[in-house]
Design a protein around this motif. Sequence first.
Motif, short mmCIF file in Angstrom:
data_model
loop_
_atom_site.label_atom_id
_atom_site.label_comp_id
_atom_site.label_asym_id
_atom_site.label_seq_id
_atom_site.Cartn_x
_atom_site.Cartn_y
_atom_site.Cartn_z
N UNK A 125 0.70 -1.21 -0.04
CA UNK A 125 0.00 -0.05 0.07
C UNK A 125 0.88 1.26 0.06
N UNK A 126 1.09 2.11 -0.98
CA UNK A 126 1.97 3.24 -1.08
C UNK A 126 1.61 4.30 -0.10
N UNK A 127 2.45 5.28 -0.06
CA UNK A 127 2.29 6.05 1.09
C UNK A 127 1.22 7.14 0.61
N UNK A 128 1.07 7.37 -0.41
CA UNK A 128 -0.03 8.24 -1.25
C UNK A 128 -1.70 7.61 -1.37
N UNK A 129 -1.66 6.29 -0.81
CA UNK A 129 -2.89 5.58 -0.85
C UNK A 129 -4.26 6.32 -0.59
N UNK A 130 -4.00 6.78 0.82
CA UNK A 130 -5.36 7.43 1.40
C UNK A 130 -5.34 8.88 0.85
N UNK A 131 -4.28 9.60 0.40
CA UNK A 131 -4.51 10.97 -0.18
C UNK A 131 -5.16 10.59 -1.72
N UNK A 132 -4.72 9.71 -2.40
CA UNK A 132 -5.07 9.52 -3.70
C UNK A 132 -6.54 8.87 -3.77
N UNK A 133 -6.96 7.96 -3.04
CA UNK A 133 -8.34 7.57 -2.97
C UNK A 133 -9.30 8.33 -2.60
N UNK A 134 -9.19 9.49 -1.71
CA UNK A 134 -9.86 10.48 -1.27
C UNK A 134 -9.76 11.79 -2.20
N UNK A 135 -8.96 11.79 -3.14
CA UNK A 135 -8.73 13.00 -3.85
C UNK A 135 -9.80 13.50 -4.70
N UNK A 136 -10.87 12.62 -4.63
CA UNK A 136 -12.23 13.00 -5.37
C UNK A 136 -12.95 13.99 -4.53
N UNK A 137 -12.63 14.41 -3.27
CA UNK A 137 -13.52 15.41 -2.46
C UNK A 137 -12.93 16.51 -2.61
N UNK A 138 -11.65 16.75 -3.34
CA UNK A 138 -11.13 17.90 -3.70
C UNK A 138 -11.52 18.53 -4.91
N UNK A 139 -10.61 19.44 -5.58
CA UNK A 139 -10.77 19.79 -7.01
C UNK A 139 -10.81 18.61 -8.06
N UNK A 140 -11.84 18.90 -8.94
CA UNK A 140 -11.83 17.69 -9.93
C UNK A 140 -10.54 17.72 -10.74
N UNK A 141 -9.73 18.61 -11.06
CA UNK A 141 -8.51 18.49 -11.64
C UNK A 141 -7.59 17.58 -10.76
N UNK A 142 -7.78 17.60 -9.59
CA UNK A 142 -6.83 16.85 -8.75
C UNK A 142 -7.08 15.51 -8.26
N UNK A 143 -8.41 15.07 -9.01
CA UNK A 143 -8.56 13.88 -8.64
C UNK A 143 -7.90 12.77 -9.23
N UNK A 144 -7.53 11.51 -8.59
CA UNK A 144 -6.56 10.61 -8.99
C UNK A 144 -7.00 9.23 -8.55
N UNK A 145 -6.77 8.17 -9.02
CA UNK A 145 -6.94 6.76 -8.40
C UNK A 145 -5.83 6.36 -7.56
N UNK A 146 -6.15 5.74 -6.62
CA UNK A 146 -5.06 4.88 -5.73
C UNK A 146 -4.65 3.55 -6.52
N UNK A 147 -3.35 3.32 -6.06
CA UNK A 147 -3.02 2.23 -6.60
C UNK A 147 -2.28 0.95 -5.76
N UNK A 148 -2.60 0.18 -5.85
CA UNK A 148 -2.07 -1.11 -4.91
C UNK A 148 -0.95 -1.75 -5.88
N UNK A 149 0.22 -2.14 -5.23
CA UNK A 149 1.30 -2.74 -5.96
C UNK A 149 1.11 -4.06 -5.40
#
Length: 623
Positions: A125-149
Amino acid sequence: MPRRDFSAISGAERPGRLALVGLAVVPLLVSGLLAWALATPTNDLDRITAAIVNDDVPVTIDGQTVPLGRQFAAGLMAAQEPAQPGADGASPAADPPATFTWVLTNGDEAAAGLAAGRYAAVVTVPATFSADATSYSGPASSARQATLQVQTTPASAWLDPAITAVVTQQAAAALNRQLIGSYLGGVYDGFNTIGESIGSAADGAQQLSAGAAQTADGTARVATGAEDLAAGLDELASGAADLAAGLDRLATSSSGLPADTAALARGSAAVAAGVEDIARRLDRATARLAIVVDLLCDPAGPLCDRAQGALDELVAAAERASALSAGARAVRDGNAALARAMPPLVSGIDAAADGSQAVAAGADASHTGAGTLAEGASAAADGSAQVDEGAQQLAAGLGEAAEQIPTYSASDIATLSTVVAQPVLVDQDAAAPGLQSAPLFAALALWAGGLASALAFQAVPPRRLLTGVSSGRIAGAALLPVMVLGAVQGLIVAPVVLASVAAGPAEWVAFAASALLVGAVSGAVNLGLAAAFGGIGRLIALAFGLLTLAAGLSGTVPPVIAAAAAPLPSTHGLVLLRATLTGDAATGGVMAGLLLLAAAVGCGLVWAGAAARRRVPLQMLTE
């Protein structure tokens, strides 16, 4: 005749008892091992050990910490725990889905374990997992998918990477449903807030409409009053103009009054002075006449009477003169006061004339302003009416919008969030455990048993080739023990593989009978291939088994393999055994017929092999 390995004459014409037992056990070993190891592979995922490396850094949203990496790892590890009884001691509703034995560790230890084969897979689980998975709650241009390796190792079993992908995808899907459910819950709650806001706006629009209607009525009344005021001011301006003209004339007429009243005052003073002098003179005359009368009346006589009468008239005249003197003084004083008051009066008349002119001018200006006010008030009344109409339309539109916007209770939000987060559920009516694997393992085991029997028995006994026995009898003598042994193998294999299948008595009987037929036919076909083609025939038989195995394991095999496996007797045996468990009597009948045909072909190949080998070259006889 020399004996060659894997040829038609290799093997024994009559194997010993131990060899027969071994041949009977070969399908049992194959089917039992396969059924034991692979009948229900997804039920024993806990035998696979995998590692979780959680490098995620939690984020804070609306003052609440969101550790999605920790939740994901906890979800994977919680699935490996057995279901616990409820608080009242009741049994749990359902067991959690099977999963790996997960080990929470760090990156270095996970890499070492993966390289050493201790872990079949490592999920990071990468360090940005929570930030990426909840990015949809911010600006639309900043939304991104979280990735599991996910990393796997070639040191693991062949299917372990595929199973790892399925398990991690299921865990990720569960987390996705949770995130989507939370997001949709906020959306539906937002609908409620929007509906309430629009409802409040509709109420405000209705109040605005009522106020606008009152304003329109009041403005209309103001317009009417302004028109009345304009008319009154017009009359006032006209009257004030007339008053100003009259006062101007009065001022002109009264301009000489101060001088006249001054002259009158002076004349009145002179008259008063003359009258006072006359009165004084009469008083002196009366006093003197009284003395004369007193002298004449002593003694009295006619002259006394006439003198007394004259005195009386003179006294009366003196009194009237005194009264006239008092009146003259009053007239003098009044004329003096009039003379003093006249200049201010004339000045006041002049000022009134000037003021009336100003009043006339102001009244005329007020009349003009009142007209303008009336026009403005009329326009304001029209505008207020339009505002009232617009407010009514706004209130109606907002009311309709508020009615069209759905509102949801807490239970509705929970239900919709769950359904919309996963709108489609797959209700797969999967086959019962072992229903697909048991026929495959049994068919392969019986085919392997037939192959082993063909290796152990001589397909063409050379001892009988130079005798007078017919080729048919030679073939029958070779086929009989192999087919009987195959039937026995079928009766042995059937209960072993059916141990992993929930089958009724009828299915047991049908499966056992079919296995008996498949075992006998497998022996006949394998013996026929060996008799007709020798070692090449045995390789062909091995290829038949491999093709059936490949086509039976997956429907994704290349079409050429599927097409090549379809007409094989090993595949017919698989389909027949499967049909007995699924109740497909029609297919079972067709497959049984094809197997009998294959058995006949096998017998014919044994006969052909025996007949062909009865022609011995001369050099072989002289050796």
